[in-house]
Design a protein around this motif. Structure first.
Motif, PDB file in Angstrom:
ATOM      1  N   UNK A 115      -0.956  -9.859  -5.359  1.00 14.91           N
ATOM      2  CA  UNK A 115      -0.577  -9.258  -6.473  1.00 14.91           C
ATOM      3  C   UNK A 115      -1.426  -8.540  -7.134  1.00 14.91           C
ATOM      4  N   UNK A 116      -2.830  -9.107  -7.251  1.00 17.13           N
ATOM      5  CA  UNK A 116      -3.640  -8.039  -7.940  1.00 17.13           C
ATOM      6  C   UNK A 116      -3.863  -7.116  -7.929  1.00 17.13           C
ATOM      7  N   UNK A 117      -3.902  -6.579  -6.395  1.00 15.96           N
ATOM      8  CA  UNK A 117      -4.001  -5.211  -5.607  1.00 15.96           C
ATOM      9  C   UNK A 117      -2.772  -4.817  -5.604  1.00 15.96           C
ATOM     10  N   UNK A 118      -1.537  -5.147  -6.015  1.00 12.56           N
ATOM     11  CA  UNK A 118      -0.465  -4.200  -6.199  1.00 12.56           C
ATOM     12  C   UNK A 118      -0.175  -3.970  -6.848  1.00 12.56           C
ATOM     13  N   UNK A 119      -0.867  -4.336  -8.403  1.00 11.75           N
ATOM     14  CA  UNK A 119      -0.903  -3.722  -9.453  1.00 11.75           C
ATOM     15  C   UNK A 119      -1.614  -2.356 -10.113  1.00 11.75           C
ATOM     16  N   UNK A 120      -2.969  -2.988 -10.159  1.00  6.20           N
ATOM     17  CA  UNK A 120      -4.019  -2.290 -10.143  1.00  6.20           C
ATOM     18  C   UNK A 120      -3.989  -0.598  -9.036  1.00  6.20           C
ATOM     19  N   UNK A 121      -3.717  -0.992  -7.900  1.00 12.97           N
ATOM     20  CA  UNK A 121      -3.409   0.156  -6.874  1.00 12.97           C
ATOM     21  C   UNK A 121      -2.373   0.943  -6.120  1.00 12.97           C
ATOM     22  N   UNK A 122      -0.818   0.430  -7.088  1.00 14.12           N
ATOM     23  CA  UNK A 122       0.047   0.858  -6.182  1.00 14.12           C
ATOM     24  C   UNK A 122       0.303   2.304  -6.390  1.00 14.12           C
ATOM     25  N   UNK A 123       0.099   2.569  -7.520  1.00  8.92           N
ATOM     26  CA  UNK A 123       0.269   4.477  -7.493  1.00  8.92           C
ATOM     27  C   UNK A 123      -0.477   5.140  -6.966  1.00  8.92           C
ATOM     28  N   UNK A 124      -1.755   4.664  -6.225  1.00 11.33           N
ATOM     29  CA  UNK A 124      -2.649   5.107  -5.700  1.00 11.33           C
ATOM     30  C   UNK A 124      -2.694   4.792  -4.195  1.00 11.33           C
ATOM     31  N   UNK A 125      -2.357   4.043  -4.072  1.00  7.07           N
ATOM     32  CA  UNK A 125      -1.299   3.868  -2.394  1.00  7.07           C
ATOM     33  C   UNK A 125      -0.146   4.824  -2.334  1.00  7.07           C
ATOM     34  N   UNK A 126       1.156   5.141  -3.321  1.00 10.43           N
ATOM     35  CA  UNK A 126       1.962   6.151  -3.023  1.00 10.43           C
ATOM     36  C   UNK A 126       1.508   7.541  -2.651  1.00 10.43           C
TER      37      UNK A 126
END
Length: 257
Positions: A115-126
């Motif tokens: 969940x932390x990874x999703x929170x922090x890097x969601x924008x970069x992954x998109x």
């Protein structure tokens, strides 16, 4: 103690309303660490909690037309059988057994860190996905990837009660980058309703739901979610995400050590 549960439910509801992060990422570790609830009972109770609150959210999104039911169907094709199979495995190995409880505790910690990874890097992954449109899945490949993602989420949610929120939303964004934010939220909540309901039923069968605790959490969380949704726009999103990510990282570390 009942008042403490109500206040805790309110606090989690407030954060969920403000950040949109699934309550399981917060509620399950809170029950385990602060109140000493066994990991399996914390998971089962939170799943029952989530199935009720997400059903209300799905009704709203359905009225707004922000649910992609075709995607929900594919996610459920993977998630629901996985939830049933995981429940049977927990039954086989003893969900309330102390050693299994420790494994569930570690699973909660791992799901929190995802969940932390999703929170922090969601924008970069998109951004990475959008920069490589030729690599985006289409047709049967996309459907198959969605079903597999659903199966992974089904296992995560049944074992730890975490995954249907931030992790599920991030997978949707990666697989379907053209979805609007409202469609991501609506679709993520809609598929989670049958998943959390089946997983909760499984934990009821296993005897790992505390119904009195569930009632106290619901009493506190419903007004908390409402208030959090109202004040969400007045608090900087970046600050909230950083605060939440830091808190969840500390929680994961405490669960392990």
């Amino acid at each position: 103690m009942q008042l403490t549960y109500i206040i805790s439910g309110f606090g989690v509801g407030l954060l969920v309303g403000m950040t949109g992060v699934g309550g399981g990422s917060l509620m399950t570790p809170l029950l385990t660490l602060l109140f000493g609830v066994s990991p399996s009972v914390a998971v089962g109770t939170d799943l029952a909690f989530a199935s009720i609150t997400k059903a209300a959210g799905t009704f709203t999104h359905r009225l707004r037309g922000t649910v992609r039911w075709d995607i929900v169907r594919h996610l459920c094709f993977g998630a629901l059988p996985a939830a049933v199979a995981t429940t049977l495995a927990l039954k086989q190995f003893g969900a309330l057994d102390k050693e299994i409880g420790q494994i569930i505790r570690y699973s909660i910690a791992g799901s929190v860190m995802l969940t932390v990874v999703a929170l922090l890097f969601k924008g970069k992954m998109l951004a990475w996905v959008n920069a490589k449109p030729g690599r985006q899945l289409q047709g049967r490949s996309l459907a198959a990837a969605t079903i597999v993602s659903g199966a992974v989420l089904g296992v995560l949610v049944t074992v730890s009660s975490i995954g249907a929120g931030a992790i599920g939303a991030t997978l949707l964004v990666m697989l379907y980058p053209r979805l609007s934010a409202a469609e991501v939220a609506g679709t993520d909540i809609a598929y989670a309703v049958p998943l959390t309901a089946i997983a909760a039923f499984g934990h009821w069968w296993l005897g790992s739901i505390n119904w009195g605790l569930l009632a106290m959490l619901l009493i506190g969380s419903l007004p908390g979610i409402t208030l959090g949704s109202w004040v969400a726009k007045s608090v900087p999103e970046g600050f909230l995400r950083a605060l939440l990510a830091t808190t969840l990282t500390l929680v994961a570390a405490k669960l392990i050590y």
